[in-house]
Design a protein around this motif. Sequence first.
Motif, PDB file in Angstrom:
ATOM      1  N   PHE A  47       0.832  -1.203   0.000  1.00 45.78           N
ATOM      2  CA  PHE A  47       0.000   0.000   0.000  1.00 45.78           C
ATOM      3  C   PHE A  47       0.871   1.259   0.000  1.00 45.78           C
ATOM      4  CE2 PHE A  47      -2.637   3.270   1.891  1.00 45.78           C
ATOM      5  CZ  PHE A  47      -3.912   3.027   1.388  1.00 45.78           C
ATOM      6  N   THR A  48       1.901   1.258   0.854  1.00 52.00           N
ATOM      7  CA  THR A  48       2.778   2.420   0.957  1.00 52.00           C
ATOM      8  C   THR A  48       3.601   2.624  -0.314  1.00 52.00           C
ATOM      9  OG1 THR A  48       2.953   2.058   3.338  1.00 52.00           O
ATOM     10  CG2 THR A  48       4.591   3.501   2.334  1.00 52.00           C
ATOM     11  N   GLY A  49       4.225   1.553  -0.799  1.00 51.20           N
ATOM     12  CA  GLY A  49       5.053   1.661  -1.997  1.00 51.20           C
ATOM     13  C   GLY A  49       4.256   2.064  -3.223  1.00 51.20           C
ATOM     14  N   GLN A  50       3.095   1.448  -3.402  1.00 46.08           N
ATOM     15  CA  GLN A  50       2.264   1.762  -4.558  1.00 46.08           C
ATOM     16  C   GLN A  50       1.730   3.185  -4.507  1.00 46.08           C
ATOM     17  OE1 GLN A  50       2.917  -0.488  -7.112  1.00 46.08           O
ATOM     18  NE2 GLN A  50       0.731  -0.479  -7.494  1.00 46.08           N
ATOM     19  N   SER A  51       1.432   3.674  -3.298  1.00 49.67           N
ATOM     20  CA  SER A  51       0.914   5.040  -3.169  1.00 49.67           C
ATOM     21  C   SER A  51       1.876   6.051  -3.764  1.00 49.67           C
ATOM     22  CB  SER A  51       0.662   5.368  -1.692  1.00 49.67           C
ATOM     23  OG  SER A  51      -0.328   4.528  -1.148  1.00 49.67           O
ATOM     24  N   ILE A  52       3.176   5.800  -3.599  1.00 45.13           N
ATOM     25  CA  ILE A  52       4.192   6.712  -4.141  1.00 45.13           C
ATOM     26  C   ILE A  52       4.376   6.485  -5.639  1.00 45.13           C
ATOM     27  CG2 ILE A  52       6.629   7.357  -4.043  1.00 45.13           C
ATOM     28  CD1 ILE A  52       6.544   6.486  -1.063  1.00 45.13           C
ATOM     29  N   SER A  53       4.513   5.228  -6.029  1.00 44.38           N
ATOM     30  CA  SER A  53       4.807   4.909  -7.417  1.00 44.38           C
ATOM     31  C   SER A  53       3.670   5.296  -8.357  1.00 44.38           C
ATOM     32  CB  SER A  53       5.109   3.414  -7.551  1.00 44.38           C
ATOM     33  OG  SER A  53       5.376   3.065  -8.888  1.00 44.38           O
ATOM     34  N   LEU A  54       2.436   5.104  -7.918  1.00 44.14           N
ATOM     35  CA  LEU A  54       1.305   5.380  -8.798  1.00 44.14           C
ATOM     36  C   LEU A  54       1.139   6.860  -9.103  1.00 44.14           C
ATOM     37  CD1 LEU A  54      -1.293   2.822  -7.410  1.00 44.14           C
ATOM     38  CD2 LEU A  54      -0.272   2.824  -9.697  1.00 44.14           C
ATOM     39  N   VAL A  55       1.531   7.722  -8.157  1.00 48.83           N
ATOM     40  CA  VAL A  55       1.514   9.161  -8.452  1.00 48.83           C
ATOM     41  C   VAL A  55       2.439   9.441  -9.631  1.00 48.83           C
ATOM     42  CG1 VAL A  55       2.122  11.458  -7.600  1.00 48.83           C
ATOM     43  CG2 VAL A  55       0.898   9.871  -6.115  1.00 48.83           C
ATOM     44  N   GLY A  56       3.625   8.811  -9.609  1.00 44.77           N
ATOM     45  CA  GLY A  56       4.552   8.970 -10.721  1.00 44.77           C
ATOM     46  C   GLY A  56       3.987   8.437 -12.027  1.00 44.77           C
ATOM     47  N   ASN A  57       3.273   7.308 -11.965  1.00 45.12           N
ATOM     48  CA  ASN A  57       2.671   6.746 -13.174  1.00 45.12           C
ATOM     49  C   ASN A  57       1.690   7.714 -13.821  1.00 45.12           C
ATOM     50  OD1 ASN A  57       2.413   3.305 -11.916  1.00 45.12           O
ATOM     51  ND2 ASN A  57       4.151   4.479 -12.633  1.00 45.12           N
ATOM     52  N   TRP A  58       0.856   8.342 -12.984  1.00 48.83           N
ATOM     53  CA  TRP A  58      -0.141   9.267 -13.526  1.00 48.83           C
ATOM     54  C   TRP A  58       0.508  10.544 -14.043  1.00 48.83           C
ATOM     55  CZ3 TRP A  58      -4.765   8.747 -15.369  1.00 48.83           C
ATOM     56  CH2 TRP A  58      -5.510   7.634 -14.988  1.00 48.83           C
ATOM     57  N   ILE A  59       1.578  10.976 -13.407  1.00 46.64           N
ATOM     58  CA  ILE A  59       2.313  12.128 -13.926  1.00 46.64           C
ATOM     59  C   ILE A  59       2.821  11.831 -15.338  1.00 46.64           C
ATOM     60  CG2 ILE A  59       4.436  13.482 -13.646  1.00 46.64           C
ATOM     61  CD1 ILE A  59       4.027  13.310 -10.621  1.00 46.64           C
ATOM     62  N   THR A  60       3.346  10.623 -15.521  1.00 47.37           N
ATOM     63  CA  THR A  60       3.851  10.238 -16.840  1.00 47.37           C
ATOM     64  C   THR A  60       2.735  10.121 -17.871  1.00 47.37           C
ATOM     65  OG1 THR A  60       5.930   9.187 -16.215  1.00 47.37           O
ATOM     66  CG2 THR A  60       4.800   8.247 -18.092  1.00 47.37           C
ATOM     67  N   ARG A  61       1.597   9.586 -17.480  1.00 49.12           N
ATOM     68  CA  ARG A  61       0.480   9.460 -18.433  1.00 49.12           C
ATOM     69  C   ARG A  61       0.078  10.819 -18.995  1.00 49.12           C
ATOM     70  NH1 ARG A  61      -4.002   4.986 -16.527  1.00 49.12           N
ATOM     71  NH2 ARG A  61      -2.565   3.365 -15.847  1.00 49.12           N
ATOM     72  N   ILE A  62      -0.090  11.773 -18.099  1.00 52.73           N
ATOM     73  CA  ILE A  62      -0.495  13.102 -18.537  1.00 52.73           C
ATOM     74  C   ILE A  62       0.606  13.749 -19.366  1.00 52.73           C
ATOM     75  CG2 ILE A  62      -1.152  15.413 -17.758  1.00 52.73           C
ATOM     76  CD1 ILE A  62      -3.281  13.238 -17.360  1.00 52.73           C
ATOM     77  N   ALA A  63       1.851  13.617 -18.912  1.00 49.27           N
ATOM     78  CA  ALA A  63       2.970  14.229 -19.631  1.00 49.27           C
ATOM     79  C   ALA A  63       3.124  13.624 -21.023  1.00 49.27           C
ATOM     80  CB  ALA A  63       4.252  14.048 -18.829  1.00 49.27           C
TER      81      ALA A  63
END
Length: 466
Positions: A47-63
């Motif tokens: 839960f903790t690790g994914q919470s951080i990584s998924l923010v990065g994933n969505w940043i990349t999707r939009i970018a």
Amino acid sequence: MPPLFTRARSDQMEEQRTPTGSQETRRVSRFSHAWRALRHRNFRLYFTGQSISLVGNWITRIATSWLVYRLTGSAFLLGVVGFAGQIPTFLLAPFAGVIVERMDRRRLLVCTQVLAGVQSLMLAALTLAKIITIHEILALSVLQGLINAFDMPGRQSFLVRMVTPEGGKPNKEDLGNAIALNSSIVNLARLAGPAIAGIIIAAVGEGWCFLIDGASYIAVVASLLMMNVSRSVTEKPTSSMLEQMREGWSYVTGFKPIRTILTLFALISLMGMPFMVLMPIFAAQVLHGGPNTLGFLTGASGVGALISAISLAMRKSVRGLTTMIQVSAFCFGAGLILFGLSHHLALSLILMLLTGFGMMQGLAASNTVIQTLVPEDKRGRVMSYYTMAFVGMAPFGSLLAGALAHHFGAPHTVMMTGSACILGALWFTTQLPSVRRVIRPIYIEMGIIPGEGQTEEAAEHTLSGS
């Protein structure tokens, strides 16, 4: 330990000290149930690790979407990039499902997450060096699709391991709660990521978004390595991979509840989900905004999806989720149609909230029902077909959405695809009675619903193992 996890554990201890059947127990249980999967250390780490990584994933999707649109100005190429990033999942998912069942799932996930991090860093290097073209974006999108083909079924089938006590049996209700909480962090990231991406793109450009995403994978890899997971004991397969693939396909097509749910979501994934690839057009041309507007639209969809995930986490049983799948398909389709008619930012944000709610409600509810029904020896293969229906059909949808938007415009495109989703919901409604007839005896055997002469309370005790 973070306060959320401490609260979940203290609620669990309080419930154990309270006499069974008392009103106070029910009140405490109702609150603590929303976080019950966090009792498991491995899931807390995830839960903790994914919470951080998924923010990065969505940043990349939009970018990525904004970079493609900035470089080309083409709605069609937005669809092509979406197609390139998802078609490997469609082609490889059945094969990946067999691999998932033959490998240690944690080791598989560590490998896929490391490779995904490297892919993001390559994208960052090319963009920051100002030498990136649409060809490099397409090639790296294909690479990410290859990684996702193995990562997604592996991650979905690994969830049950993270909520299984060492030496014990998996708790289906904890699994359902873990799926809902996993959806919650996906949508918290979906809420935060696009807004952050809009700010970063406007300030320093897309390359820094990719760099942040690449660094975020460190968190999820570390969480996987810190887990105490015993190696799964799997029998050495006596049949070939082709025979195992054929067996998985026969199970999925022959078991009506799973076949019906996957058929509905293959249609929704084909026609409805690709609306996201058209968001840059809505932001720039329909609503006359920029990257911040794109971030707000995607974030509003994330708010709706987050509300959906929290509502599912509060549920104490999988009962009624087939109705939720039906209602969510109607909600999703209606949201798309109305969004296509809107030319005002405030109204569009509200409709994105409705659309996000319907999308996530159906996605998480269908995942929970399927994972509850599927036997452990077929979990990897079934979840690969779930990945194929949800993600694998999206590339064709992205290509279709891009082509339709090129000829008819983005607003008319989402209205057409929303109408298709509503037709799918109507079809699912006609199948629902026969689906429930098949599910009912399985739920009775599991103790999810009471059998003949059994009370609701007795069924709950059976399910919880008390």
